[in-house]
Write an enzyme that holds these catalytic residues in place. Structure first.
Site, PDB file in Angstrom:
ATOM      1  N   HIS A 127      -1.677  -3.974   3.372  1.00 37.85           N
ATOM      2  CA  HIS A 127      -2.285  -5.149   2.743  1.00 37.85           C
ATOM      3  C   HIS A 127      -3.045  -4.796   1.468  1.00 37.85           C
ATOM      4  O   HIS A 127      -3.361  -5.681   0.669  1.00 37.85           O
ATOM      5  CB  HIS A 127      -3.182  -5.901   3.733  1.00 37.85           C
ATOM      6  CG  HIS A 127      -4.508  -5.271   4.009  1.00 37.85           C
ATOM      7  ND1 HIS A 127      -4.771  -4.519   5.144  1.00 37.85           N
ATOM      8  CD2 HIS A 127      -5.670  -5.284   3.316  1.00 37.85           C
ATOM      9  CE1 HIS A 127      -6.019  -4.116   5.127  1.00 37.85           C
ATOM     10  NE2 HIS A 127      -6.600  -4.559   4.022  1.00 37.85           N
ATOM     11  N   ASP A 157       0.605  -2.120   9.240  1.00 39.68           N
ATOM     12  CA  ASP A 157      -0.319  -2.127   8.099  1.00 39.68           C
ATOM     13  C   ASP A 157      -0.507  -0.726   7.509  1.00 39.68           C
ATOM     14  O   ASP A 157      -1.596  -0.387   7.048  1.00 39.68           O
ATOM     15  CB  ASP A 157      -1.669  -2.725   8.482  1.00 39.68           C
ATOM     16  CG  ASP A 157      -2.457  -3.227   7.256  1.00 39.68           C
ATOM     17  OD1 ASP A 157      -1.819  -3.450   6.206  1.00 39.68           O
ATOM     18  OD2 ASP A 157      -3.681  -3.369   7.353  1.00 39.68           O
ATOM     19  N   GLY A 229     -12.636  -3.542   0.921  1.00 37.96           N
ATOM     20  CA  GLY A 229     -12.591  -2.412  -0.007  1.00 37.96           C
ATOM     21  C   GLY A 229     -12.518  -1.081   0.713  1.00 37.96           C
ATOM     22  O   GLY A 229     -12.031  -0.098   0.180  1.00 37.96           O
ATOM     23  N   ASN A 230     -13.026  -1.034   1.964  1.00 39.76           N
ATOM     24  CA  ASN A 230     -12.884   0.157   2.803  1.00 39.76           C
ATOM     25  C   ASN A 230     -11.453   0.320   3.311  1.00 39.76           C
ATOM     26  O   ASN A 230     -11.078   1.400   3.777  1.00 39.76           O
ATOM     27  CB  ASN A 230     -13.796   0.084   4.029  1.00 39.76           C
ATOM     28  CG  ASN A 230     -15.168   0.692   3.792  1.00 39.76           C
ATOM     29  OD1 ASN A 230     -16.170   0.005   3.910  1.00 39.76           O
ATOM     30  ND2 ASN A 230     -15.222   1.966   3.458  1.00 39.76           N
ATOM     31  N   SER A 231     -10.680  -0.760   3.286  1.00 39.05           N
ATOM     32  CA  SER A 231      -9.325  -0.718   3.829  1.00 39.05           C
ATOM     33  C   SER A 231      -8.523   0.422   3.220  1.00 39.05           C
ATOM     34  O   SER A 231      -8.467   0.575   2.004  1.00 39.05           O
ATOM     35  CB  SER A 231      -8.609  -2.039   3.558  1.00 39.05           C
ATOM     36  OG  SER A 231      -9.218  -3.091   4.252  1.00 39.05           O
TER      37      SER A 231
END
Length: 478
Positions: A127, A157, A229-231
């Site tokens: 994503h 993901d 944003g940590n993704s």
């Protein structure tokens, strides 16, 4: 003082002083207040500081471990070009007034982890890079370099990128069988685009599944803060080994509302398996399938089958020439576990199945009336898509694919119309890309295999039950 005691003291102190750090960050992000004249002299503020030693020992710190970890965590920048029109998605007016359309560039930020310095491979979330026209990564030393897309798997993901740069540092991958509930972990990423940030916590659960809308699931749950944003960033243990890829946080008010201590990461064992497949299979993942359709075991059905406990997945169809057929699985069998993993319902079985590679030998615990059986089923490759013309001439021009797992987690069944060629026979009958086909006049089906089986004998009249934009209707295929 032992190393374990030092580490525990460091994390305890971090938790105690975390509120002061968060307040300082908040104040730094808020616009400065207007100065006002002081009414009276104010005594200078005093500040506290941590002691340099505790009981004669230097204060324990995670800094030495993080000095090895942070160079391997990158910020991911994506750009996507989209055309907007004052007429929205209306195709007629968009064609009539193309000059009113404008190009807009959407930008987003995420994180990634270097897992192979020699090849330049970087793991991130699907994503994070979905739909991007351009992707670049910023390294810990400030360099920004373009990244090429290797492949991705929306259903887990996981995505893989590659960069060409000197001086890369990669993280060592952990052995997943060592991760336990209660282990300390540290999350590293770029939340809200403010820059590389480190948060800490413990492993709250492993093997977490059943979260709606998140695809195939086998998550590590942690209370380390994972925010937008940590993704794609790193979840590491106290040895600095990569145990997971941060992917999501749960907040009833939405992800932008912040973290409330329910965060999830993809286990590195699963991410590594997907990465290896993406490299070996030209950017795609090939999954194994048992070759069955199932339904939930209700109390009434359990009574009829002579089974005491109303849990498991009841086999309603066994596909010909499948691994399940070879193993002797029968209609009416109830699958209660797979490779020792408890199976409570069809969703749990589908989730388990979707995480297994082709060729895996799966041991199923089965209830057949009053008997308990163990059957070993070889998983065969799932077809990713089927050309409609190969099933029936009336479907020529359409391509059908499995539903994304995130839709299945939300309760959807059927197959996805992946694409429809303009001017084709399928287009003339009204099929559109994005339609979900949930049934035909031959009956309902759960997936692509069931859809294909319905065309063993061509029906004289072909009617598809379609869901489009949440609304069902019937389409006569001519």
């Amino acid at each position: 003082m032992s190393n374990a005691a030092k580490t525990l003291l460091a994390l305890t102190l971090a938790a105690a002083f975390g509120g002061f750090a968060a307040t300082a960050l908040r104040d730094g992000l808020q616009p400065p207040a207007q100065a006002a004249p002081a009414a009276s002299p104010v005594a200078p503020a005093t500040t506290g500081a941590l002691p340099a030693v505790v009981d004669g020992q230097p204060l324990p710190s995670l800094a030495p471990m993080l000095s090895r970890v942070t160079p391997a965590v990158v910020s991911v920048h994506t750009k996507q070009r989209v055309r907007t029109s004052p007429f929205g998605n209306d195709p007629i007016f968009r064609r009539m007034f193309p000059e009113l359309s404008q190009e807009r560039i959407n930008e987003s930020l995420g994180s990634g982890v270097i897992v192979d310095a020699r090849q330049g491979y970087i793991l991130t979330n699907h994503h994070v890079i979905e739909g991007a026209d351009e992707v670049a990564v910023t390294l810990s030393d400030g360099r920004t370099v373009p990244a090429s897309f290797v492949g991705s798997d929306p259903d887990t993901d996981v995505a893989l990128m590659q960069v060409s740069a000197d001086g890369l540092q990669a993280l060592r991958l952990a052995s997943m069988d060592r991760l336990q509930v209660g282990d300390f972990v540290v999350a590293v990423g770029n939340p809200f685009g403010i820059g590389q940030t480190v948060t800490s916590g413990i492993v709250s659960a492993v093997g977490r599944s059943g979260l709606r809308g998140l695809g195939y699931q086998n998550f590590i749950q942690t209370d380390a803060s994972i925010n937008p944003g940590n993704s794609g960033g790193a979840l590491v243990n106290l040895d600095g080994e990569l145990v997971g890829i941060n992917t999501a946080s749960f907040n009833p008010r939405g992800s932008m509302a912040g973290n409330i201590g329910l965060s999830f990461a993809i286990p590195i064992g699963l991410a590594r398996n997907i990465m290896d497949q993406l490299i070996a299979n030209d950017g795609v993942v090939i999954r194994g399938a048992l070759g069955v359709e199932t339904q939930a075991l209700t109390p009434q059905l359990a009574d009829g089958l002579g089974i005491d406990e109303a849990r498991g997945a009841v086999v309603t169809r066994v596909f010909r020439d499948s691994g399940a057929a070879q193993a002797g699985l029968q209609v009416g069998d109830v699958i209660v576990s797979a490779n020792g993993e408890r199976i409570d319902d069809p969703d749990a079985l589908r989730n388990f199945e979707g995480l297994q590679p082709v060729g895996e030998q799966v041991t199923l615990d089965v209830r057949r009336k009053a008997r308990s059986l163990q059957l070993t089923v070889p998983l065969q490759a799932q077809p990713r898509a089927i050309a409609g013309g190969d099933l029936d001439d009336r479907l020529d021009g359409a391509t059908f694919a499995e539903l994304p797992a995130r839709l299945r987690q939300s309760g959807a069944n059927g197959v996805l119309v992946e694409s429809v060629e303009e001017g084709s026979r399928a287009a003339g009958s009204g099929l559109r890309a994005g339609d979900v086909v949930v049934a035909a006049n031959s009956g309902r089906f759960d997936d692509l295999a069931g859809f294909r089986t319905g065309f063993t004998q061509a029906p004289a009249q072909l009617v598809l039950r379609i869901v489009r934009g949440g609304r069902p209707y019937n389409a006569l295929m001519r």
